[in-house]
Design a protein around this motif. Structure first.
Motif, PDB file in Angstrom:
ATOM      1  N   LEU A 176     -10.503   9.104  -3.099  1.00 52.45           N
ATOM      2  CA  LEU A 176     -11.396   8.026  -2.672  1.00 52.45           C
ATOM      3  C   LEU A 176     -10.913   7.397  -1.370  1.00 52.45           C
ATOM      4  CD1 LEU A 176     -12.126   6.257  -6.086  1.00 52.45           C
ATOM      5  CD2 LEU A 176     -13.731   7.558  -4.685  1.00 52.45           C
ATOM      6  N   PRO A 177     -11.849   6.968  -0.495  1.00 52.09           N
ATOM      7  CA  PRO A 177     -11.450   6.341   0.779  1.00 52.09           C
ATOM      8  C   PRO A 177     -10.816   4.978   0.553  1.00 52.09           C
ATOM      9  CG  PRO A 177     -13.825   6.250   0.492  1.00 52.09           C
ATOM     10  CD  PRO A 177     -13.313   7.123  -0.607  1.00 52.09           C
ATOM     11  N   ASP A 178     -10.104   4.517   1.559  1.00 56.18           N
ATOM     12  CA  ASP A 178      -9.394   3.240   1.441  1.00 56.18           C
ATOM     13  C   ASP A 178     -10.344   2.070   1.216  1.00 56.18           C
ATOM     14  OD1 ASP A 178      -7.124   4.685   1.904  1.00 56.18           O
ATOM     15  OD2 ASP A 178      -7.012   4.192   4.037  1.00 56.18           O
ATOM     16  N   ALA A 179     -11.581   2.176   1.713  1.00 49.98           N
ATOM     17  CA  ALA A 179     -12.518   1.062   1.590  1.00 49.98           C
ATOM     18  C   ALA A 179     -12.873   0.760   0.142  1.00 49.98           C
ATOM     19  CB  ALA A 179     -13.798   1.379   2.378  1.00 49.98           C
ATOM     20  N   VAL A 180     -12.643   1.691  -0.768  1.00 45.02           N
ATOM     21  CA  VAL A 180     -12.919   1.441  -2.184  1.00 45.02           C
ATOM     22  C   VAL A 180     -11.900   0.473  -2.776  1.00 45.02           C
ATOM     23  CG1 VAL A 180     -13.103   2.537  -4.459  1.00 45.02           C
ATOM     24  CG2 VAL A 180     -14.005   3.689  -2.429  1.00 45.02           C
ATOM     25  N   PHE A 181     -10.681   0.475  -2.256  1.00 42.04           N
ATOM     26  CA  PHE A 181      -9.601  -0.307  -2.837  1.00 42.04           C
ATOM     27  C   PHE A 181      -9.328  -1.615  -2.106  1.00 42.04           C
ATOM     28  CE2 PHE A 181      -8.630   4.240  -3.471  1.00 42.04           C
ATOM     29  CZ  PHE A 181      -8.729   4.294  -4.849  1.00 42.04           C
ATOM     30  N   THR A 182      -9.613  -1.684  -0.824  1.00 40.64           N
ATOM     31  CA  THR A 182      -9.237  -2.870  -0.062  1.00 40.64           C
ATOM     32  C   THR A 182     -10.137  -3.011   1.150  1.00 40.64           C
ATOM     33  OG1 THR A 182      -7.387  -3.993   1.028  1.00 40.64           O
ATOM     34  CG2 THR A 182      -7.563  -1.614   1.330  1.00 40.64           C
ATOM     35  N   THR A 183      -9.942  -4.050   1.925  1.00 39.82           N
ATOM     36  CA  THR A 183     -10.713  -4.296   3.140  1.00 39.82           C
ATOM     37  C   THR A 183      -9.998  -3.697   4.342  1.00 39.82           C
ATOM     38  OG1 THR A 183      -9.636  -6.432   3.496  1.00 39.82           O
ATOM     39  CG2 THR A 183     -11.654  -6.417   2.157  1.00 39.82           C
ATOM     40  N   ALA A 184     -10.682  -3.716   5.473  1.00 42.40           N
ATOM     41  CA  ALA A 184     -10.106  -3.128   6.681  1.00 42.40           C
ATOM     42  C   ALA A 184      -8.876  -3.898   7.142  1.00 42.40           C
ATOM     43  CB  ALA A 184     -11.162  -3.095   7.790  1.00 42.40           C
ATOM     44  N   ARG A 185      -8.847  -5.218   6.954  1.00 41.82           N
ATOM     45  CA  ARG A 185      -7.713  -6.027   7.398  1.00 41.82           C
ATOM     46  C   ARG A 185      -6.471  -5.791   6.546  1.00 41.82           C
ATOM     47  NH1 ARG A 185     -10.417 -11.993   8.661  1.00 41.82           N
ATOM     48  NH2 ARG A 185     -11.860 -11.288  10.309  1.00 41.82           N
ATOM     49  N   ARG A 186      -6.670  -5.374   5.304  1.00 39.56           N
ATOM     50  CA  ARG A 186      -5.530  -5.161   4.401  1.00 39.56           C
ATOM     51  C   ARG A 186      -5.452  -3.682   4.021  1.00 39.56           C
ATOM     52  NH1 ARG A 186      -6.272  -9.551  -0.247  1.00 39.56           N
ATOM     53  NH2 ARG A 186      -4.128  -8.877  -0.675  1.00 39.56           N
ATOM     54  N   ARG A 187      -5.638  -2.829   5.018  1.00 39.59           N
ATOM     55  CA  ARG A 187      -5.724  -1.393   4.755  1.00 39.59           C
ATOM     56  C   ARG A 187      -4.396  -0.822   4.267  1.00 39.59           C
ATOM     57  NH1 ARG A 187      -8.583   2.878   8.936  1.00 39.59           N
ATOM     58  NH2 ARG A 187      -8.612   4.661   7.507  1.00 39.59           N
ATOM     59  N   ASP A 188      -3.282  -1.442   4.632  1.00 44.70           N
ATOM     60  CA  ASP A 188      -1.981  -0.925   4.213  1.00 44.70           C
ATOM     61  C   ASP A 188      -1.793  -0.998   2.699  1.00 44.70           C
ATOM     62  OD1 ASP A 188      -1.430  -0.476   6.837  1.00 44.70           O
ATOM     63  OD2 ASP A 188      -0.336  -2.367   7.137  1.00 44.70           O
ATOM     64  N   GLN A 189      -2.528  -1.876   2.041  1.00 41.29           N
ATOM     65  CA  GLN A 189      -2.389  -2.016   0.596  1.00 41.29           C
ATOM     66  C   GLN A 189      -3.113  -0.914  -0.165  1.00 41.29           C
ATOM     67  OE1 GLN A 189      -3.669  -5.906  -0.551  1.00 41.29           O
ATOM     68  NE2 GLN A 189      -1.879  -6.937   0.342  1.00 41.29           N
ATOM     69  N   ALA A 190      -3.940  -0.113   0.526  1.00 45.61           N
ATOM     70  CA  ALA A 190      -4.726   0.906  -0.170  1.00 45.61           C
ATOM     71  C   ALA A 190      -3.828   1.918  -0.866  1.00 45.61           C
ATOM     72  CB  ALA A 190      -5.662   1.611   0.812  1.00 45.61           C
ATOM     73  N   ASN A 191      -2.779   2.361  -0.175  1.00 42.38           N
ATOM     74  CA  ASN A 191      -1.882   3.342  -0.782  1.00 42.38           C
ATOM     75  C   ASN A 191      -1.130   2.760  -1.977  1.00 42.38           C
ATOM     76  OD1 ASN A 191      -2.601   5.357   1.049  1.00 42.38           O
ATOM     77  ND2 ASN A 191      -1.029   4.725   2.516  1.00 42.38           N
ATOM     78  N   ILE A 193      -2.250   0.385  -3.988  1.00 39.33           N
ATOM     79  CA  ILE A 193      -3.202   0.310  -5.107  1.00 39.33           C
ATOM     80  C   ILE A 193      -3.476   1.704  -5.672  1.00 39.33           C
ATOM     81  CG2 ILE A 193      -5.542  -0.344  -5.745  1.00 39.33           C
ATOM     82  CD1 ILE A 193      -5.436  -2.485  -3.586  1.00 39.33           C
ATOM     83  N   ARG A 194      -3.633   2.683  -4.773  1.00 43.79           N
ATOM     84  CA  ARG A 194      -3.904   4.049  -5.212  1.00 43.79           C
ATOM     85  C   ARG A 194      -2.733   4.593  -6.049  1.00 43.79           C
ATOM     86  NH1 ARG A 194      -5.091   5.858  -0.650  1.00 43.79           N
ATOM     87  NH2 ARG A 194      -7.350   5.955  -0.797  1.00 43.79           N
ATOM     88  N   TYR A 195      -1.523   4.332  -5.601  1.00 44.21           N
ATOM     89  CA  TYR A 195      -0.341   4.787  -6.347  1.00 44.21           C
ATOM     90  C   TYR A 195      -0.253   4.088  -7.697  1.00 44.21           C
ATOM     91  CZ  TYR A 195       4.560   5.486  -7.610  1.00 44.21           C
ATOM     92  OH  TYR A 195       5.725   5.786  -8.288  1.00 44.21           O
ATOM     93  N   GLY A 196      -0.586   2.804  -7.733  1.00 45.85           N
ATOM     94  CA  GLY A 196      -0.549   2.073  -8.993  1.00 45.85           C
ATOM     95  C   GLY A 196      -1.555   2.611 -10.003  1.00 45.85           C
TER      96      GLY A 196
END
Length: 467
Positions: A176-191, A193-196
């Motif tokens: 899934l793309p990063d936009a599913v997990f977080t916003t563009a400003r907090r894109r570093d948190q996507a990985n 969340i994905r790992y969690g």
């Protein structure tokens, strides 16, 4: 769209009218050609919509697989090779007319259409495999039964099913793309969340496996627990739920991978966000098309199911080839005036040759009967010459003046002149052909003279148009 990539509207409409008249002449010999031309026109109009708003992109992506399936069915329906070739040419004719009227599609529209075709190819391939499986097992229930218990019976089969479902879930989370997990400003948190989420799925899998083993061991000593374990191991509901979760996970993983692949394209903001409506529209459109066609096949029996499966397989091949052609279609008009009129002229000339062969093979009479059978051939060839001449003249107008600034008066003069010369050529050719058939089959001197006169009129008309 740049107006200098389009023909002046007066000339474009004249070419469309001439091509429409030629299509009527073709349909008098083979009615399927008219349907094929309409399918080609609809496909051309659909590709153009891929460069518009997200709603229209989703609509175009949904219509594309349905139109491709219908077009494929129309093309492969005839029995003879000549008629199949004629319907293929009809599709190209309709697409050429669409390009003449609508102009050359932008590169981003072609890219989106190609992505939609690739997606539709995958879905149609799955539908073809499912159809053949349905034919092999005899019923949908038998197919589902086979898939539910494919991993095996007993504890080992349940463990395998759980592992496969967990792997499908992890693949879906990773794709899934990063936009599913977080916003563009907090894109570093996507990985993070994905790992969690992936770790949570792994922990849940281990806990389920350990709990199942504990229940199995406990069931050895407590008969009610053993009865419950046997019930779960033999349950169609449990295996069906795991199968459904696996299918959902694999589907999300596949679609998510495509979205992530094209989300970061550098064609602008519209190109970046367009992949979502492309994926959604293609998924919905292909699913509805497959269900409708498959439902019709199931209602008509296994023989119809086999036909539908073959249609899905051919449609898959057509979509695959079409995606490559559309992706590399920039050579037909990238940054220049549309070359679609040349496609129209070429397809009409090819149709005229095919009609000539068919008329010669099926001719049974002489005089007016033979002339009536050969008339569509002369009309289509004359229409090809007119479309070529008008296209060449219209392209010159568009390059030098522009499609908007071109006056309609000189275009109408050229249209009238080309039409008059072509009409005269048709009349002369018909007269020469009539003289030839009157004296057939002796092939006497008058018959030869008639053939020469008819051919000469066509040559003279062609030289006048092309001068």
């Amino acid at each position: 769209m740049n107006e200098r990539t389009r023909l002046p509207q007066t000339t474009a409409r004249a070419i469309a009218v001439v091509a429409g008249g030629a299509t009527v002449a073709l349909a008098s010999v083979e009615p399927a050609v008219a349907v094929a031309a309409l399918c080609g026109l609809a496909l051309s109009a659909t590709v153009i919509r891929f460069e518009r708003s997200p709603r229209q992109i989703a609509l175009a992506a949904a219509l594309l697989p349905a139109l491709t399936l219908v077009t494929t069915a129309v093309v492969i329906q005839p029995a003879t090779r000549a008629v199949v070739a004629l319907t293929v040419v009809g599709v190209l004719l309709g697409a050429g007319v669409g390009g003449t009227l609508f102009g050359t599609s932008a590169a981003v529209a072609r890219d989106r259409a190609a992505v939609a075709m690739v997606l539709a190819t995958v879905f149609t391939a799955i539908a073809a495999l499912a159809t053949f499986a349905l034919q092999e097992f005899g019923s949908l229930q038998a197919v589902l039964e086979y898939l539910r218990w494919r991993t095996g019976d007993g504890v080992g089969g349940l463990f395998s099913a759980l592992v496969v479902t967990a792997l499908a879930g992890v693949a879906a989370v990773a794709a899934l793309p990063d936009a599913v997990f977080t916003t563009a400003r907090r894109r570093d948190q996507a990985n993070v969340i994905r790992y969690g989420l992936a770790r949570s799925i792994g922990v849940l899998l281990v806990a389920t496996l350990v709990g199942t083993v504990a229940l199995v061991v406990l069931g050895w000593y407590l008969p009610p627990v053993g009865w419950l374990v046997e019930l779960v191991l033999a349950s169609d509901l449990v295996r069906g739920a795991l199968l459904a979760l696996t299918v959902v996970g694999v589907t999300i993983a596949a679609l998510g991978s495509i979205v992530r692949r094209f989300w970061d394209r550098t064609n602008g903001a519209n190109a970046t966000s367009a992949i979502v409506p492309v994926v959604v529209g293609t998924t919905v459109g292909t699913t509805l098309t497959v269900l409708l066609a498959g439902g019709i096949g199931v209602q008509r029996g296994l023989a119809a199911v086999e036909t539908v499966g073959a249609l899905f397989a051919v449609t898959m091949i057509v979509l695959m080839i079409g995606s490559v052609v559309v992706w590399h279609a920039g050579a037909l008009g990238k940054g220049t005036v549309s070359k679609s009129p040349y496609i129209v002229a070429t397809t009409l000339a090819t149709s005229g040759l095919i009609l000539g062969v068919l008329a010669e093979q099926e001719r049974t009479g002489t005089g007016l009967t033979a002339v009536w059978a050969g008339l569509p051939t002369f009309v289509v060839i004359a229409a090809a010459l007119v479309c070529y001449d008008l296209g060449r003249h219209g392209r010159s107008f568009a390059r030098e003046i522009g499609a908007v600034g071109a006056s309609s008066t000189p275009q109408l003069v050229r249209i009238g002149w080309s039409g008059a010369v072509a009409s005269g050529g048709v009349v002369g050719a018909v007269c020469g052909f009539w003289l030839a058939t009157v004296f057939q089959p002796t092939l006497s001197v008058p018959a030869t003279v008639g053939v020469v006169v008819g051919f000469g009129v066509l040559v003279v008309g062609a030289r006048v148009l092309l001068r």
